[in-house]
Design an enzyme around this catalytic site. Structure first.
Site, PDB file in Angstrom:
ATOM      1  N   THR A  44       6.207   8.006  -2.886  1.00 32.02           N
ATOM      2  CA  THR A  44       5.203   7.223  -3.602  1.00 32.02           C
ATOM      3  C   THR A  44       5.076   5.856  -2.945  1.00 32.02           C
ATOM      4  O   THR A  44       6.057   5.333  -2.421  1.00 32.02           O
ATOM      5  CB  THR A  44       5.669   7.060  -5.070  1.00 32.02           C
ATOM      6  N   GLY A  45       3.868   5.281  -3.004  1.00 35.13           N
ATOM      7  CA  GLY A  45       3.688   3.912  -2.506  1.00 35.13           C
ATOM      8  C   GLY A  45       2.655   3.831  -1.400  1.00 35.13           C
ATOM      9  O   GLY A  45       2.125   4.845  -0.937  1.00 35.13           O
ATOM     10  N   ASP A  79      11.797  -0.511  -0.981  1.00 37.33           N
ATOM     11  CA  ASP A  79      11.579  -1.948  -1.170  1.00 37.33           C
ATOM     12  C   ASP A  79      12.557  -2.763  -0.328  1.00 37.33           C
ATOM     13  O   ASP A  79      12.271  -3.904   0.022  1.00 37.33           O
ATOM     14  CB  ASP A  79      11.713  -2.290  -2.663  1.00 37.33           C
ATOM     15  N   LYS A 116      10.874  -5.201   4.935  1.00 32.95           N
ATOM     16  CA  LYS A 116      11.759  -4.522   3.982  1.00 32.95           C
ATOM     17  C   LYS A 116      13.209  -4.426   4.461  1.00 32.95           C
ATOM     18  O   LYS A 116      14.060  -3.959   3.712  1.00 32.95           O
ATOM     19  CB  LYS A 116      11.249  -3.092   3.738  1.00 32.95           C
ATOM     20  N   GLY A 161       8.831   5.647   0.909  1.00 25.92           N
ATOM     21  CA  GLY A 161       8.934   4.225   1.240  1.00 25.92           C
ATOM     22  C   GLY A 161      10.177   3.633   0.594  1.00 25.92           C
ATOM     23  O   GLY A 161      10.976   4.337  -0.017  1.00 25.92           O
ATOM     24  N   GLU A 195      11.758  10.260  -7.257  1.00 24.51           N
ATOM     25  CA  GLU A 195      12.001  10.080  -5.812  1.00 24.51           C
ATOM     26  C   GLU A 195      13.444  10.422  -5.462  1.00 24.51           C
ATOM     27  O   GLU A 195      13.716  11.000  -4.406  1.00 24.51           O
ATOM     28  CB  GLU A 195      11.681   8.640  -5.407  1.00 24.51           C
ATOM     29  N   GLY A 218       7.414   0.995  -7.456  1.00 20.74           N
ATOM     30  CA  GLY A 218       6.310   1.684  -8.118  1.00 20.74           C
ATOM     31  C   GLY A 218       6.782   2.450  -9.343  1.00 20.74           C
ATOM     32  O   GLY A 218       6.048   3.286  -9.879  1.00 20.74           O
ATOM     33  N   GLY A 221      11.813   1.917  -6.190  1.00 20.40           N
ATOM     34  CA  GLY A 221      11.387   1.825  -7.583  1.00 20.40           C
ATOM     35  C   GLY A 221      10.376   0.723  -7.846  1.00 20.40           C
ATOM     36  O   GLY A 221      10.039   0.458  -9.000  1.00 20.40           O
ATOM     37  N   THR A 268       2.927   2.856   1.756  1.00 13.07           N
ATOM     38  CA  THR A 268       3.286   3.269   3.119  1.00 13.07           C
ATOM     39  C   THR A 268       3.198   4.795   3.239  1.00 13.07           C
ATOM     40  O   THR A 268       2.613   5.316   4.192  1.00 13.07           O
ATOM     41  CB  THR A 268       4.712   2.770   3.474  1.00 13.07           C
TER      42      THR A 268
HETATM   43  C1  5RP Z   1       7.988   3.569  -5.596  1.00 16.09           C
HETATM   44  C2  5RP Z   1       8.789   3.173  -4.404  1.00 16.09           C
HETATM   45  C3  5RP Z   1       8.025   2.834  -3.161  1.00 16.09           C
HETATM   46  O1  5RP Z   1       8.331   3.761  -2.194  1.00 16.09           O
HETATM   47  C4  5RP Z   1       8.426   1.435  -2.728  1.00 16.09           C
HETATM   48  O2  5RP Z   1       8.123   0.542  -3.790  1.00 16.09           O
HETATM   49  C5  5RP Z   1       7.688   1.003  -1.453  1.00 16.09           C
HETATM   50  O3  5RP Z   1       6.320   0.935  -1.692  1.00 16.09           O
HETATM   51  P1  5RP Z   1       5.282   0.462  -0.589  1.00 16.09           P
HETATM   52  O4  5RP Z   1       5.309   1.469   0.510  1.00 16.09           O
HETATM   53  O5  5RP Z   1       3.967   0.376  -1.325  1.00 16.09           O
HETATM   54  O6  5RP Z   1       5.716  -0.911  -0.093  1.00 16.09           O
HETATM   55  O7  5RP Z   1       9.999   3.153  -4.410  1.00 16.09           O
HETATM   56  O8  5RP Z   1       8.800   3.722  -6.719  1.00 16.09           O
END
Ligand code: 5RP
Length: 235
Positions: free
Chosen positions: A34-35, A93, A130, A91, A112, A106, A104, A37
């Site tokens: 999710t996210g 954080d 990151k 992805g 996940e 998102g 997390g 990327t």
């Molecule tokens: C969602 C996540 C995402 O993978 C994480 O927040 C990275 O998101 P992005 O790719 O938008 O920076 O853990 O729960």
């Protein structure tokens, strides 16, 4: 590693996502994270299905990844039907120098974690912001709503500062895809992620927390569209 078709809107995320999509081959069952990327990876997988005849099944980790996968034309299955996945792409954080990750952002970290733990190979896609030597990001903790006070007290005993995640464009808290709340908990710099992970998992009312210790590889996109790949050494 030089990648193709970088549009320039978010070149680091796009390069990482496209490169990880290149790991998928026909016949695989793949966890889809999710996210923003991973969204680039899903888009690229959709292109490969249409233009290259790639055939695989995906297992989604959220309503967001389900919607994006359907839009990209990716056929879906479930962990019940395919409990062992060839690969998971997601992805993060934060990722530290020992491959511990915090996820997390998102609020999708529970599914996940289930999906990535079911995969033989877990690849995380990132932009360069990151990465850090040590984990220095708040830890999202998904909790049963009725456990809010109890879990908050326990998180404070562990030295954390929990904050209920509030929704935007909805009054009140974020409700996860599983119908729960999220306590974003600041622990400062996390010196011992494995220890903290075990302590968080032991709190009654915690559904899942965002510390991941199962990352195998990290794909870091760069501004010029190249991707740096880090692989965890097997013990
Ligand atoms: C969602 C996540 C995402 O993978 C994480 O927040 C990275 O998101 P992005 O790719 O938008 O920076 O853990 O729960």
């Amino acid at each position: 590693m030089k990648e193709r078709n970088i549009s320039g809107e978010n070149p680091e995320k796009e390069a990482a996502g496209i490169a990880a999509a290149g790991l998928v081959s026909s016949g695989m069952v793949v966890g889809l994270g999710t996210g923003s990327t991973v969204a680039y990876a899903l888009q690229e997988l959709g292109r490969r299905i249409k233009e290259e005849g790639l055939e695989f099944f995906g297992v989604v980790t959220s309503y967001q990844s389900e919607m994006l996968a359907i839009k990209a034309g990716i056929p879906l299955t479930s962990l019940s039907q395919h409990p062992i996945l060839d690969l998971a792409i997601d992805g993060a954080d934060r990722v530290d120098s020992n491959f511990y990750a915090i996820k997390g952002g998102g609020a999708a970290h529970t599914r996940e974690k289930l999906v990535s733990m079911s995969a033989k190979r877990f690849v995380v896609v990132l932009d360069s912001s990151k990465l850090s030597e040590k984990l220095d990001h708040y830890v999202p903790v998904e909790i049963l709503p009725m456990a809010r006070e109890l879990v908050s007290a326990k998180l404070k005993e562990l030295g954390g500062k929990p904050k209920l995640r509030l929704a935007s464009r909805k009054d009140g808290p974020v409700i996860t895809d599983n119908g729960n709340f999220v306590l974003d908990t600041d622990f400062g710099i996390i010196e011992a992620p494995e220890e903290l992970s075990l302590k968080l998992s032991a709190i009654p009312g915690v559904v899942e927390h965002g510390i991941f210790s199962n990352v195998d590889e990290v794909y870091i996109g760069k501004q010029d569209g190249t991707v740096k790949i880090l692989k965890k050494k097997k013990a």
